[in-house]
Motif scaffolding. Structure first.
Motif, PDB file in Angstrom:
ATOM      1  N   ASN A  21       0.822  -1.216   0.000  1.00  0.00           N
ATOM      2  CA  ASN A  21       0.000   0.000   0.000  1.00  0.00           C
ATOM      3  C   ASN A  21       0.856   1.266   0.000  1.00  0.00           C
ATOM      4  N   VAL A  23       2.656   4.353  -1.542  1.00  0.00           N
ATOM      5  CA  VAL A  23       2.491   5.197  -2.737  1.00  0.00           C
ATOM      6  C   VAL A  23       3.882   5.716  -3.126  1.00  0.00           C
ATOM      7  N   THR A  93      -1.609   4.231   1.384  1.00  0.00           N
ATOM      8  CA  THR A  93      -3.059   4.414   1.215  1.00  0.00           C
ATOM      9  C   THR A  93      -3.784   4.346   2.565  1.00  0.00           C
ATOM     10  N   LYS A 117      -5.218   7.529  -2.786  1.00  0.00           N
ATOM     11  CA  LYS A 117      -6.034   6.312  -2.626  1.00  0.00           C
ATOM     12  C   LYS A 117      -5.412   5.120  -3.338  1.00  0.00           C
ATOM     13  N   GLU A 118      -4.606   5.397  -4.367  1.00  0.00           N
ATOM     14  CA  GLU A 118      -4.029   4.308  -5.173  1.00  0.00           C
ATOM     15  C   GLU A 118      -2.577   4.058  -4.786  1.00  0.00           C
ATOM     16  N   PRO A 119      -2.214   2.803  -4.517  1.00  0.00           N
ATOM     17  CA  PRO A 119      -0.801   2.532  -4.216  1.00  0.00           C
ATOM     18  C   PRO A 119       0.048   2.598  -5.488  1.00  0.00           C
TER      19      PRO A 119
END
Ligand SMILES: C[S@@+](CC[C@H](N)C(=O)[O-])C[C@H]1O[C@@H](n2cnc3c(N)ncnc32)[C@H](O)[C@@H]1O
Length: 394
Positions: A21, A23, A93, A117-119
Motif C-alpha cells: 500500500n 504510494v 493508502t 487512494k491508489e498505491p
C-alpha cells in the motif's frame, strides 16, 4: 538507527512494502540552501524480477534515477534524512507519515490522513500485460483485484492469458485474412471460464481495433451464464457464450478456431469442426489423451517403455498429437507443435497450431505417415482420423 521515531517510520515503510500500500516517499527541505538534490522521490518498482526502491533525485539542472535493493534503499533514505534533508513523508493508502528532524538530532513523527487512494504499481515487470488492453474483464473474471493486482492463485492463469495473446498477436501479424473492413469470426470450443475467449476478443477489438465476433462454446450452463454476464458488464458487445457440445455443434464458416484444454477427443472434434468451417487458423492445446492410450498395444520393442504408466501416458500424448498435426497437414494446414508456457505453470502446455496455406498438398504422404505411426504402435484408428473419414464419406 537509534532514534525511536525514526525506527517507527521505517517500520511503517517496511509494512507498506509488505502490504503493497506504499504510494511513495518524498524527501525535502535540504539542510543547506544550495544542497543538491533539493528534493527526492522514492517509489517501489520491480527491476529484473526483484522488488527495489527507485530514487528520483531532483537537481537544479537535471534529475538522476538510482535503483537500490530494499535494504540499501532504506539505508539511503536514513542517510538522506540524517545528513541531507529535514523532512520525509511516507505516503501510503492507509496514512501519511511525516518525519521531521527536530533539535539535538532527534526526530518527530506524526500521522495524517492519506493523501492518495491508489498505491504504487507493484506489478511484477514480467507480469505487466502489454497485449491486454482492457484490465476490467480480468477483474470481473477474478484474475486481478480491483486495483489490477493479480489475485491469489491466479499468477499462472495470468501468465497463460498473456502468453496466449502474445501467440495470437504473432499469428495475426502475418495473416492475410485480417483486413480492416472484415469481421473476424472466432469460436472458442470448450471455453470454460472464458479467460482466453475474453482475451482474444479484447485483443482483436480493443487492441487492433478490428471488427470481431467471438463465440465461446461450452457444455456447462453455469459458466455460460457467468461469462455472458461479464461480457455484458464490460461492454464486449460481440462476445457471446453458447451452450453446445463440441462434437455436434453446428459451426458456421469462421476464421479462427480455438480449443484449449478441451478434454480428450473433444480436441479432435474441435479440429474437425475447424477444418470443416474453413478456419484459417486452428489453435489447440490438447488436454488428456485417453483414446490412444487405451488403443495402443505394446509392440515388442516398446514393451519396456510402455510398461511404466507415466511413460505410456507421455507416449500416448506424443503419438496423438503427432497424428493430429499430420492430419492437419493433410488437410492443408501448415502445422507447428510447441510448448506454449513453461511446465512450471501448467503440465498441459503443448500447443498445436494449424495455419491454412491454400497450396496444393500431398495428402497421401501425410496419410501414409499416419498409417506408419499407427502400425508401429498397434493403433487401429485415431479418433480424429475416423471423424475426418466419416466426413469425406458422407
Ligand atoms: C479444462 S477446461 C479449459 C477451459 C479453457 N479453454 C481454458 O483453457 O482456460 C475445459 C472446458 O471444456 C468444456 N468441455 C469439455 N468437453 C466439452 C465438449 N465436448 N463440448 C463443450 N465443452 C466441453 C468443459 O466443461 C470445460 O469447461
Amino acid at each position: 538507527m537509534t532514534d525511536p521515531q525514526m525506527q517507527e517510520f521505517f517500520t511503517h515503510l517496511r509494512t507498506s512494502l509488505t502490504e503493497k500500500n506504499l504510494v511513495r516517499i518524498t524527501l525535502s527541505k535540504p539542510r543547506s540552501k544550495e544542497a543538491q538534490p533539493y528534493k527526492a522521490f522514492v517509489k517501489p518498482a520491480y527491476i529484473k524480477g526483484e522488488l527495489m526502491l527507485t530514487f528520483t533525485l531532483k537537481n537544479a539542472t537535471n534529475d538522476i534515477t538510482k535503483n537500490f535493493s530494499i535494504e540499501a534503499g532504506i539505508a539511503e533514505i536514513e542517510r538522506y534524512l540524517t545528513e541531507h534533508f529535514y523532512l520525509a513523508v511516507l505516503f501510503t493508502t492507509e496514512n501519511d507519515w511525516l518525519i521531521k528532524s527536530a533539535r539535538q538530532g532527534k526526530f518527530k513523527l506524526r500521522a495524517t490522513k492519506p493523501t492518495f487512494k491508489e498505491p504504487a504499481d507493484f506489478t511484477h515487470d514480467k507480469q505487466k500485460n502489454h497485449a491486454i488492453k482492457r484490465a476490467d474483464f480480468l477483474t470481473e473474471l477474478g484474475v486481478t483485484d480491483a486495483k489490477g493486482r493479480i489475485a491469489k492463485d491466479m499468477g499462472d492463469k495470468f501468465k497463460q492469458i498473456n502468453k496466449f495473446v502474445e501467440i495470437i498477436a504473432g499469428l495475426l501479424k502475418k495473416a492475410d485474412f485480417i483486413q480492416e473492413n472484415k469481421t473476424i469470426k472466432v469460436t472458442d470450443m470448450g471455453a470454460g471460464k472464458g479467460y482466453l475467449t475474453f482475451a482474444v476478443y479484447d485483443y482483436l477489438v480493443n487492441k487492433l481495433n478490428l471488427q470481431a465476433e467471438v463465440t465461446g462454446v461450452e457444455i456447462r450452463r453455469d459458466l455460460i451464464k457467468i461469462c455472458n454476464t461479464v461480457a455484458q458488464k464490460v461492454g464486449f458487445e460481440k462476445l457471446q457464450f453458447e451452450k453446445g457440445y463440441i462434437g455436434n455443434y453446428e459451426l458456421p464458416a469462421i476464421d479462427i478456431l480455438i480449443a484449449l484444454h478441451a478434454c480428450d477427443t473433444a480436441t479432435d472434434d474441435a479440429i474437425k469442426k475447424g477444418i470443416d468451417a474453413g478456419a484459417e487458423l486452428i489453435i489447440c492445446a490438447p488436454c488428456c489423451h485417453k483414446q490412444i492410450r487405451k488403443a495402443m498395444t505394446t509392440s515388442e520393442t516398446l514393451q519396456s517403455v510402455l510398461q511404466y504408466g507415466i511413460l505410456q501416458e507421455r507416449q500416448a500424448e506424443i503419438i496423438t498429437d503427432t497424428i493430429r498435426a499430420l492430419l492437419l497437414e493433410a488437410n492443408g494446414y501448415k502445422t507447428k507443435v510447441f510448448e506454449f508456457i513453461s511446465t512450471e505453470h501448467t503440465g498441459k502446455n503443448v500447443m498445436i497450431i494449424g495455419e491454412k496455406h491454400g497450396r496444393k498438398v500431398d495428402r497421401e504422404k501425410y496419410l501414409r505417415e499416419t498409417e506408419k505411426l499407427k502400425r508401429e504402435f498397434g493403433i487401429v484408428e485415431h479418433y480424429l482420423e475416423r471423424q475426418l473419414r466419416a466426413a469425406s464419406e458422407e
